[in-house]
Design a protein around this motif. Structure first.
Motif, PDB file in Angstrom:
ATOM      1  N   ALA A   1      13.909   7.692   0.855  1.00 57.89           N
ATOM      2  CA  ALA A   1      15.286   7.199   0.958  1.00 57.89           C
ATOM      3  C   ALA A   1      15.333   5.882   1.709  1.00 57.89           C
ATOM      4  CB  ALA A   1      16.158   8.230   1.653  1.00 57.89           C
ATOM      5  N   THR A   2      14.473   5.751   2.723  1.00 59.88           N
ATOM      6  CA  THR A   2      14.452   4.500   3.485  1.00 59.88           C
ATOM      7  C   THR A   2      13.921   3.343   2.652  1.00 59.88           C
ATOM      8  OG1 THR A   2      13.919   5.866   5.369  1.00 59.88           O
ATOM      9  CG2 THR A   2      13.755   3.514   5.672  1.00 59.88           C
ATOM     10  N   PHE A   3      12.894   3.631   1.851  1.00 56.89           N
ATOM     11  CA  PHE A   3      12.279   2.549   1.078  1.00 56.89           C
ATOM     12  C   PHE A   3      13.212   2.048  -0.020  1.00 56.89           C
ATOM     13  CE2 PHE A   3       7.749   4.040   2.015  1.00 56.89           C
ATOM     14  CZ  PHE A   3       7.727   3.231   3.116  1.00 56.89           C
ATOM     15  N   CYS A   4      13.951   2.965  -0.631  1.00 53.87           N
ATOM     16  CA  CYS A   4      14.730   2.581  -1.807  1.00 53.87           C
ATOM     17  C   CYS A   4      16.059   1.953  -1.444  1.00 53.87           C
ATOM     18  CB  CYS A   4      14.970   3.792  -2.699  1.00 53.87           C
ATOM     19  SG  CYS A   4      13.458   4.443  -3.343  1.00 53.87           S
ATOM     20  N   ASN A   5      16.448   2.020  -0.168  1.00 53.55           N
ATOM     21  CA  ASN A   5      17.719   1.423   0.225  1.00 53.55           C
ATOM     22  C   ASN A   5      17.461   0.043   0.811  1.00 53.55           C
ATOM     23  OD1 ASN A   5      20.156   0.955   2.001  1.00 53.55           O
ATOM     24  ND2 ASN A   5      20.674   2.801   0.899  1.00 53.55           N
ATOM     25  N   SER A   6      18.402  -0.880   0.581  1.00 60.17           N
ATOM     26  CA  SER A   6      18.290  -2.174   1.255  1.00 60.17           C
ATOM     27  C   SER A   6      19.468  -2.328   2.198  1.00 60.17           C
ATOM     28  CB  SER A   6      18.250  -3.304   0.243  1.00 60.17           C
ATOM     29  OG  SER A   6      19.303  -3.182  -0.659  1.00 60.17           O
ATOM     30  N   PHE A   7      19.166  -2.588   3.466  1.00 67.65           N
ATOM     31  CA  PHE A   7      20.202  -2.550   4.497  1.00 67.65           C
ATOM     32  C   PHE A   7      20.906  -3.884   4.609  1.00 67.65           C
ATOM     33  CE2 PHE A   7      17.274   0.758   5.632  1.00 67.65           C
ATOM     34  CZ  PHE A   7      18.135   1.796   5.850  1.00 67.65           C
TER      35      PHE A   7
END
Lengths: 158, 155
Positions: free
Chosen positions: A55-61
Motif C-alpha cells: 500500500a505504501t509503494f503504490c500510493n504517491s503522497f
C-alpha cells in the motif's frame, strides 16, 4: 493543503489517480500471491507487513510530490499540476483506508483491541474537527487585519 | 503582515505535538494526528502563512536532518548481508509496483488525450519517493527485514 481541491480537480486527474493506484495494487498483490511460497517464512509472517508495504509503494503522497516538484521548478507546468491533483486524490483514498489498516494491525494482538482502537480513533478525529477547527476560525476572525494586502487593495481602489 | 498574537501560534504548535502523542496512545501511527490537523486547519494567507513563517526554519533545518539520522541509524548493514534473499524479494515487489505504476499512468494519460511520452513522464513523477515513505517504513518497526528497501529508498 486545501481539502476542497479534491472536488474541484476535474475528471482527468481522477481517472489517472484511480488507474495508477488500483492497477499497481492488483498486479503487485498477484505477484505476491504467485511467489508466496518462495518468499521466506520470516518475511511472510512478520506482522503481515508486506500488505502495508505494498500500500505504501503504490500510493504517491502529496507532500512528497509538492516538495520535489517545487525543488525541480515544475510546480506550475501542466504535468506538475496534473501529478499534484492526482496525488491529492490518491492521498484521500488512503486516508479512508487508514482506520481499516490500523484495526487490521491491532487485531494481531486481540480482537477486543479493535473496538477500543476504533472508538478512541473516532474520538480523536472528532476532537480535531469539532474543537480545533472552530478554534482556528475564531483566531482568524479575532485578529486585526491591517496588513500589507489591505493597504494594496486600498491603493488599487483609489 | 498580519500580527497574530504570540499565544495562539504557540498554542497551535503545542497542539500539533499533543496530537502526535494522542494518536500514538490511540494505537495509530504517530504521524496521523498532525496530518489530520493539517487537513482541518484552513490553508492560505491569514493563519497558514503565519504558522509557516514561525515553524518552517526549525522543522527544515533541525528536525528533518534528525529524522534522516534516525533512518540511517536503523540500518544494519551486517544483518542486511545475512538476509539478502528476503530483501531481494521485497525489492522485486517494489520494482513491479513502480513499473506498473508508470505503465498504467501512461495508458490513463493517453486515454485523456495526452501523448504517451507525457503520460510516461507523469508516471515517473508519481513515483517520487521522499520523507513520508522513510517515516512510514520506520514506523512499521520492520527491524532487520526491510533494510534493503530502506536502503533502496534512500538511494
Amino acid at each position: 493543503m486545501d481539502a476542497s481541491l479534491v472536488w474541484h480537480a476535474g475528471k482527468k486527474p481522477f481517472i489517472i489517480a484511480i488507474t495508477s493506484l488500483s492497477i499497481p495494487m492488483m498486479i503487485t498483490f498477484l505477484t505476491y500471491l504467485c511467489f508466496q511460497n518462495q518468499i521466506g517464512y520470516q518475511v511472510n509472517s512478520k506482522h503481515n507487513f508486506l500488505l502495508f508495504l505494498m500500500a505504501t509503494f503504490c500510493n504517491s503522497f502529496f507532500f512528497v510530490q509538492a516538495e520535489v516538484l517545487s525543488d525541480l521548478g515544475l510546480l506550475s507546468s501542466e504535468l506538475g499540476r496534473l501529478a499534484l491533483s492526482a496525488s491529492i486524490i490518491q492521498d484521500f483514498i488512503l486516508y479512508c483506508f487508514i482506520p481499516v489498516f490500523n484495526s487490521f494491525n491491532q487485531s494481531q494482538i486481540g480482537n477486543e483491541n479493535v473496538i477500543m482502537h476504533l472508538l478512541s480513533f473516532a474520538i480523536m478525529v472528532s476532537f480535531i474537527i469539532l474543537v480545533i477547527r472552530p478554534y482556528a476560525m475564531w483566531v482568524i476572525r479575532n485578529t486585526p487585519s491591517h496588513g500589507c494586502v489591505r493597504y494594496l487593495i486600498k491603493i488599487l481602489n483609489n | 503582515m498580519l500580527d497574530f498574537s504570540e499565544l495562539h501560534i504557540t498554542l497551535i504548535t503545542i497542539l500539533v505535538i499533543l496530537m502526535a502523542l494522542a494518536s500514538d496512545i490511540v494505537g495509530a501511527l504517530d504521524i496521523i494526528g498532525p496530518l489530520f490537523m493539517g487537513l482541518v486547519l484552513p490553508s492560505g494567507p491569514p493563519l497558514g502563512t503565519a504558522l509557516i513563517g514561525r515553524i518552517d526554519l526549525v522543522t527544515t533545518e533541525l528536525l528533518l536532518p534528525i529524522s534522516f539520522i534516525i533512518a540511517g541509524r536503523e540500518m544494519d548493514w551486517a544483518a542486511a548481508g545475512q538476509e539478502l534473499k528476503h530483501g531481494l524479494w521485497v525489492a522485486l515487489l517494489m520494482l513491479v509496483s513502480n513499473i506498473t505504476k508508470v505503465v498504467s499512468a501512461a495508458f490513463a494519460a493517453s486515454y485523456c488525450n495526452f501523448s504517451f511520452k507525457k503520460g510516461a513522464l507523469l508516471g515517473l513523477i508519481m513515483n517520487f519517493k521522499g520523507i513520508m515513505e522513510i517515516i512510514l517504513l520506520i514506523d512499521y518497526r520492520l527491524g532487520r527485514v526491510c533494510i534493503a528497501t530502506l536502503l533502496l529508498l534512500i538511494l
